[in-house]
Design an enzyme around this catalytic site. Structure first.
Site, PDB file in Angstrom:
ATOM      1  N   ASP A 153       0.877  -1.172   0.000  1.00  0.00           N
ATOM      2  CA  ASP A 153       0.000   0.000   0.000  1.00  0.00           C
ATOM      3  C   ASP A 153       0.915   1.222   0.000  1.00  0.00           C
ATOM      4  O   ASP A 153       1.465   1.590   1.032  1.00  0.00           O
ATOM      5  CB  ASP A 153      -0.899   0.005   1.238  1.00  0.00           C
ATOM      6  CG  ASP A 153      -1.759   1.255   1.310  1.00  0.00           C
ATOM      7  OD1 ASP A 153      -2.309   1.658   0.269  1.00  0.00           O
ATOM      8  OD2 ASP A 153      -1.871   1.839   2.406  1.00  0.00           O
ATOM      9  N   GLU A 201      -1.124  -1.465  -4.718  1.00  0.00           N
ATOM     10  CA  GLU A 201      -2.366  -0.724  -4.947  1.00  0.00           C
ATOM     11  C   GLU A 201      -2.099   0.412  -5.919  1.00  0.00           C
ATOM     12  O   GLU A 201      -1.091   1.107  -5.822  1.00  0.00           O
ATOM     13  CB  GLU A 201      -2.926  -0.176  -3.633  1.00  0.00           C
ATOM     14  CG  GLU A 201      -4.312   0.410  -3.811  1.00  0.00           C
ATOM     15  CD  GLU A 201      -4.965   0.764  -2.493  1.00  0.00           C
ATOM     16  OE1 GLU A 201      -5.908   0.053  -2.107  1.00  0.00           O
ATOM     17  OE2 GLU A 201      -4.534   1.739  -1.863  1.00  0.00           O
ATOM     18  N   ASP A 213      -2.877   1.369   6.950  1.00  0.00           N
ATOM     19  CA  ASP A 213      -1.964   1.141   5.822  1.00  0.00           C
ATOM     20  C   ASP A 213      -1.541  -0.331   5.777  1.00  0.00           C
ATOM     21  O   ASP A 213      -1.342  -0.897   4.703  1.00  0.00           O
ATOM     22  CB  ASP A 213      -0.707   2.016   5.954  1.00  0.00           C
ATOM     23  CG  ASP A 213      -1.042   3.480   6.116  1.00  0.00           C
ATOM     24  OD1 ASP A 213      -1.098   4.184   5.106  1.00  0.00           O
ATOM     25  OD2 ASP A 213      -1.249   3.909   7.263  1.00  0.00           O
TER      26      ASP A 213
END
Length: 159
Positions: A7, A66, A139
């Site tokens: 992420d 991501e 996160d």
């Protein structure tokens, strides 16, 4: 098979390593990479060094990251894009390829709802991995969710 989920962020990045064996997933390790340097020219090497440590300590088979989202502040969006570019180059050099998933794809894969909240995604990530303890910050659970999303794609390809 070991999958690394990332992420990306400009000050902190979540990462998660999950195993996929015989259709079952399990969490190996998850954490947060904190970027302390103030200037981009020092932040990127700091981030790369942190990931190199992860690469050294684990045999990673697949990587998923991501995709970028649009932030309200254009400067933030540009800086995040610069970090993602550095991460992407590092991943290509290390693994030859990687997969990308939008936040919508990750939310849908874990909750069935593309408009799910981060908390709902975190709940499902923990449930799918049978994790009882709280994982903070989000996160980290976002990175876990990216890795789980990729594991689902891998399982579909194997069938």
């Amino acid at each position: 098979m070991t999958i690394l989920g990332i992420d990306p962020g400009t000050r902190k990045m979540g990462y998660a390593l999950i195993s996929l064996e015989k259709g079952k997933i399990a969490l190996i390790e998850a954490g947060l990479i904190k970027i302390k340097a103030e200037e981009l020219q020092f932040q990127i090497p700091q981030m790369v060094e942190a990931f190199e440590g992860i690469f050294k300590n684990h045999k990673i088979d697949e990587v998923a990251i991501e995709d970028i989202f649009y932030a309200h502040n254009p400067k933030t969006t540009i800086k995040l894009a610069q970090f993602r570019g550095a991460i992407m180059l590092m991943l290509i050099q290390q693994f030859g390829q990687f997969s990308e998933y939008t936040a919508l794809q990750v939310k849908k894969a874990l909750t069935g709802n593309g408009k799910a909240t981060k908390e709902q995604v975190a709940f499902m990530a923990k449930r799918l991995l049978n994790i009882k303890k709280e994982i903070k910050p989000l996160d980290i659970t976002d990175a876990i969710a990216v890795a789980i999303t990729h594991s689902q794609r891998v399982r579909l390809k194997q069938q």
